[in-house]
Scaffold this active site. Structure first.
Site, PDB file in Angstrom:
ATOM      1  N   PRO A   2       0.788  -1.210   0.000  1.00 37.44           N
ATOM      2  CA  PRO A   2       0.000   0.000   0.000  1.00 37.44           C
ATOM      3  C   PRO A   2       0.820   1.259   0.000  1.00 37.44           C
ATOM      4  O   PRO A   2       1.693   1.450   0.850  1.00 37.44           O
ATOM      5  CB  PRO A   2      -0.761  -0.106   1.309  1.00 37.44           C
ATOM      6  N   GLU A   3       0.534   2.131  -0.924  1.00 36.76           N
ATOM      7  CA  GLU A   3       1.009   3.505  -0.874  1.00 36.76           C
ATOM      8  C   GLU A   3      -0.223   4.365  -0.584  1.00 36.76           C
ATOM      9  O   GLU A   3      -1.281   3.834  -0.301  1.00 36.76           O
ATOM     10  CB  GLU A   3       1.684   3.882  -2.201  1.00 36.76           C
TER      11      GLU A   3
END
Length: 298
Positions: A2-3
């Site tokens: 996840p960014e």
DNA sequence: AAAAGCCCCTGGACGC
DNA sequence: TGCGTCCAGGGGCTTT
């Protein structure tokens, strides 16, 4: 995984199912993830009502009714899934971000299962355990080590060409490393840095200091880069983030931005910029893969 | 102080 | 089928 866009997507999904509910039961199956979970985690969480959900950088902030915040970082493989309280046909659950309740994976990595007051089950699964959680009093958030040194939110007005140029001035690192540094801009990661540099037409290996003039003013490259960062992140958030190898059953609410990648994961393929004859290359930079077009990123 | 390396952990893809 | 190697969206810690 996840960014910023993926974290934001998970935050929004959790918001729908957590806000207004209380934690009823906490099934904690390990002492630690990346770090030790909070002392007496289950007791401290039990009975607490969720007031709201926020996000700072790649952290999800779950605000509780006692003034504490459950801070969650998903690391690389952290995922939440939710099984709604009563679902016919055995309850197939709700999709959150790139995550399906039946993660098709490994219940061995279901480290936490929260039972909420409406009967829904919220499971935290994290194969690599690079994720972590902490309970932090709201008043201590700002000074907490997680947050104290973080850079600006890229989608806020705090990220400007002037800011980026000022932070880049005199730095010896290359552009890729500058953008990966959470102390400068908080929330970018490998995918969106590659994509933003492509959009801005900038060579990832170029020195960060070239964003600034000698006096620290923004060069045109800084203007392009800030615009690229904002546009790629905003589009990715709208698309529900990117879903990579975890793509299981197709589901409309999974992330779609992986279909929009111009360079990430496209080694050996044609550059997508109109009129460019280049081929996307992959080079290891700072221990991570950088994807870029050597023809149009200069 | 800044930059570069190593490390944490597990699983999937690939070559043999 | 099994085994070894490489790779992965995170970042902290240590060394230089």
């Amino acid at each position: 995984m996840p960014e910023l866009p993926e974290v934001e997507t998970v935050r929004a999904g959790l918001e729908r199912v957590l806000v207004g509910r209380r934690f009823v039961r906490i099934d904690q199956r390990r002492r630690d993830l990346r770090f030790a979970l909070p002392e007496r985690f289950a007791e401290r969480l039990a009975g607490r009502r969720v007031e709201s959900l926020g996000r700072r950088a790649k952290y999800i902030l779950i605000r509780l009714d006692n003034g504490e915040v459950l801070v969650v970082h998903l690391g690389m493989t952290g995922r939440f899934s939710v099984r709604a309280p009563s679902r016919r046909a055995g309850g197939e659950g709700i999709v959150l971000g790139d995550y399906v309740y039946d993660h098709g994976g490994d219940a061995r990595h279901d480290h936490l299962v929260f039972t909420m007051s409406d009967g829904s089950l919220v499971t935290y699964n994290d194969a690599r355990r690079f994720g972590y959680m902490e309970l932090v009093p709201e008043a201590e958030m700002e000074g907490h080590p997680f947050f104290a040194g973080l850079g600006v939110e890229p989608l806020s007005d705090d990220l400007t060409p002037a800011y980026l140029a000022a932070r880049a001035r005199g730095r010896k690192v290359d552009l890729k490393a500058l953008l990966m540094d959470q102390r400068i801009v908080a929330g970018l990661g490998n995918i969106y840095v590659c994509e933003a540099l492509f959009r801005a037409g900038l060579d990832p290996f170029k020195r960060a200091a070239t964003l600034a003039t000698k006096t620290g003013k923004a060069m045109p490259a800084a203007v392009r880069l800030v615009a690229a960062i904002k546009s790629v992140l905003a589009e990715a958030v709208r698309a529900g983030g990117s879903t990579l190898r975890d793509y299981k059953q197709a589901d409309g609410s999974l992330g779609r931005f992986q279909n929009e990648f111009a360079v990430y994961g496209r080694e050996g393929q044609r550059c997508l910029r109109r009129g460019c004859r280049g081929t996307v290359r992959r080079k290891v930079q700072g221990g991570r893969s950088t994807f870029y077009c050597p023809v149009c990123q200069r």
